[in-house]
Design an enzyme around this catalytic site. Structure first.
Site, PDB file in Angstrom:
ATOM      1  N   ASN A 141       0.839  -1.197   0.000  1.00 22.07           N
ATOM      2  CA  ASN A 141       0.000   0.000   0.000  1.00 22.07           C
ATOM      3  C   ASN A 141       0.874   1.247   0.000  1.00 22.07           C
ATOM      4  O   ASN A 141       1.934   1.271   0.623  1.00 22.07           O
ATOM      5  CB  ASN A 141      -0.918   0.029   1.228  1.00 22.07           C
ATOM      6  N   GLU A 181      -0.658   1.284  -5.120  1.00 20.73           N
ATOM      7  CA  GLU A 181      -0.743   2.592  -5.771  1.00 20.73           C
ATOM      8  C   GLU A 181       0.512   2.865  -6.606  1.00 20.73           C
ATOM      9  O   GLU A 181       0.458   3.647  -7.551  1.00 20.73           O
ATOM     10  CB  GLU A 181      -0.946   3.695  -4.722  1.00 20.73           C
ATOM     11  N   ASP A 238      -5.951  21.005   8.752  1.00 22.58           N
ATOM     12  CA  ASP A 238      -6.279  20.023   7.719  1.00 22.58           C
ATOM     13  C   ASP A 238      -6.932  20.727   6.530  1.00 22.58           C
ATOM     14  O   ASP A 238      -6.930  21.947   6.437  1.00 22.58           O
ATOM     15  CB  ASP A 238      -7.175  18.913   8.304  1.00 22.58           C
TER      16      ASP A 238
HETATM   17 MN    MN Z   1      -4.530   1.637  -0.748  1.00 26.35          MN
END
Ligand code: MN
Length: 446
Positions: free
Chosen positions: A141, A204, A253
């Site tokens: 990941n 990814e 954020d």
């Molecule tokens: Mn992922």
């Protein structure tokens, strides 16, 4: 054009880089300048007070720049993303990586990490592409996480309960820490792939490799069991502790408000490798770049979902004013009354954090908030064209929502004109433009 350096070279040739020769501090000074140029050129800070290395910012700061990075245009951007999401190809692994030019012991104090906002907990790495594998090595990941600098060798990581968190839990069950590679200073395609909502199990990196026409290269880390971007500017090799936690935050954020302090895992940095004269890539929280990277992949999902219920979707914009996350402007070619309301429902189902949706006709440019507002002013009646849905799951980032339970109220606005009656009265008036005038005006285009 598969590395950040090559991308910046192309940006330079296009005149899209503003080089700043004056010396500024990474504490508040550089962030203030980045904020001032939000949505504008790439910024290259050639001198940084107290540090040897340069800082680059605003790399993915405009939609056009991201399209250029993916060798596409605004119209074909989503299909380009879908193609890559559906056909991930594992990248090559190389030994001889540019990022290995310098290898050294960790000393985070030597990296020009920015301290962005007044009440932030401290210096934060905000452009870090973090890659890890499951204990059996089967699942990789890659995702972007904020990292708070705690001292010379330790970071705090915000682990939202998604895929990296899942890998961390798998490591925890095996009683080990989770090895991670932290790649900083990568091509925009890697940033976009790492921000994409892919299923657990899809790497990814493989999606980024497809976006980069099979030219992404990875390198195995020296001290940890993880793979980093071979052409990154700097790589931190680390271990996310499954035993030690610390207070992380507050930090601004995407909404431009402060996210709360939480207990989060500590990352022990055990090795550093970097390009000689590396560029540190900064990313301003709540800046256009942050919103585009988070929003674009969601726009693609909204586009696909709406296209399932109405025949023609012209464009989708998760607007910058709506934090690139909470507001969608969607233009459609309406065939029957009610299409716009179906579009509203489809958009909400595609992006659970979405709060307000405005649907307009295809003559409205959804990237121009003034045009969208004009459509609301002249084509919308609240008693007939408004949809309100109470007590639904929404974004916990919205301070006006019930952040504890994640509940919010959603609103859809149908600002399309009615199909049947008096078409002319809704027409956007235009002034005829002949060649002579058009040529004259062309000269003033930026
Ligand atoms: Mn992922």
């Amino acid at each position: 054009m598969t590395t950040l350096r090559k991308f910046l070279k192309e940006m330079d040739e296009k005149g899209e880089i503003l080089a700043i020769k004056e010396k500024f501090s990474p504490r508040f000074q550089i962030p203030a300048i980045i904020q001032k140029f939000d949505g504008g050129p790439v910024l290259l800070f050639k001198k940084v007070r107290g540090y040897k290395n340069r800082v680059v910012a605003n790399v993915c700061g405009t939609r056009e720049r991201l399209c250029f990075a993916l060798e596409t245009n605004v119209e074909n951007l989503y299909s380009r993303l879908f193609e890559a999401w559906e056909k991930p190809v594992e990248p090559k692994i190389v030994d001889d990586a540019p990022v290995k030019e310098v290898t050294e012991k960790p000393n985070l104090g030597r990296i020009p990490v920015l301290t962005h906002f007044e009440k932030d907990a401290g210096a934060y790495i905000t452009s870090a592409v973090i890659s890890a594998r499951s204990p059996d090595g089967e699942i990789e990941n890659v995702s972007i996480h904020r990292l708070q600098v705690l001292d010379e060798t330790r970071l705090a990581i915000r682990l939202v309960p998604r895929h990296l968190f899942k890998l961390w839990n798998l490591a925890k069950q095996e009683n080990t820490d989770l090895d991670v590679a932290i790649s900083i200073g990568v091509h925009p395609a890697v940033m976009l792939a790492a921000s994409s909502p892919l299923p657990f199990g899809t790497s990814e990196f493989a999606v980024a490799n497809t976006l980069l026409n099979n030219e992404l290269r990875l390198v195995k880390c020296r001290y940890v069991d993880a793979y980093a971007v071979a052409d990154a500017e700097i790589v931190l090799e680390g271990r996310i502790s499954t035993r030690e936690q610390t207070l992380e935050g507050p930090l601004v954020d995407i909404t431009g408000t402060y996210d709360i302090q939480r207990s989060q895992p500590v990352v022990e940095v055990v090795g550093v490798m970097h390009r000689e004269d590396y560029l540190y890539q900064a990313l301003l929280p709540s800046g256009s770049e942050h919103k585009l990277l988070m929003g674009l992949p969601r726009e693609a999902l909204i586009w696909r979902s709406v296209a399932n219920v109405v025949p023609v979707v012209k464009a989708v914009n998760l607007s910058v004013g709506g934090c690139g996350w909470l507001h969608a402007f969607i233009s459609i070619e309406k065939q029957t009354e009610g299409d716009a309301k179906n579009a509203i429902l489809a958009a909400f189902s595609a992006h659970p954090s979405l709060k307000h949706v405005i649907v307009v006709d295809s003559d409205i440019n959804v990237y121009d908030s003034n045009e969208v507002e004009w459509a609301v002013a002249t084509r919308f009646q609240a008693d007939k064209d408004l949809v309100i849905i109470r007590n639904v799951r929404g974004s916990t980032l919205d301070p006006s929502a019930d952040q504890k339970n994640g509940l919010t109220t959603k609103m859809g606005i149908d600002a399309t004109k009615p199909i049947a009656e008096h078409k002319e009265k809704f027409e956007k008036a235009r002034i005829p433009l002949d060649k002579e005038t058009e040529n004259f005006l062309q000269g003033f285009k930026a």
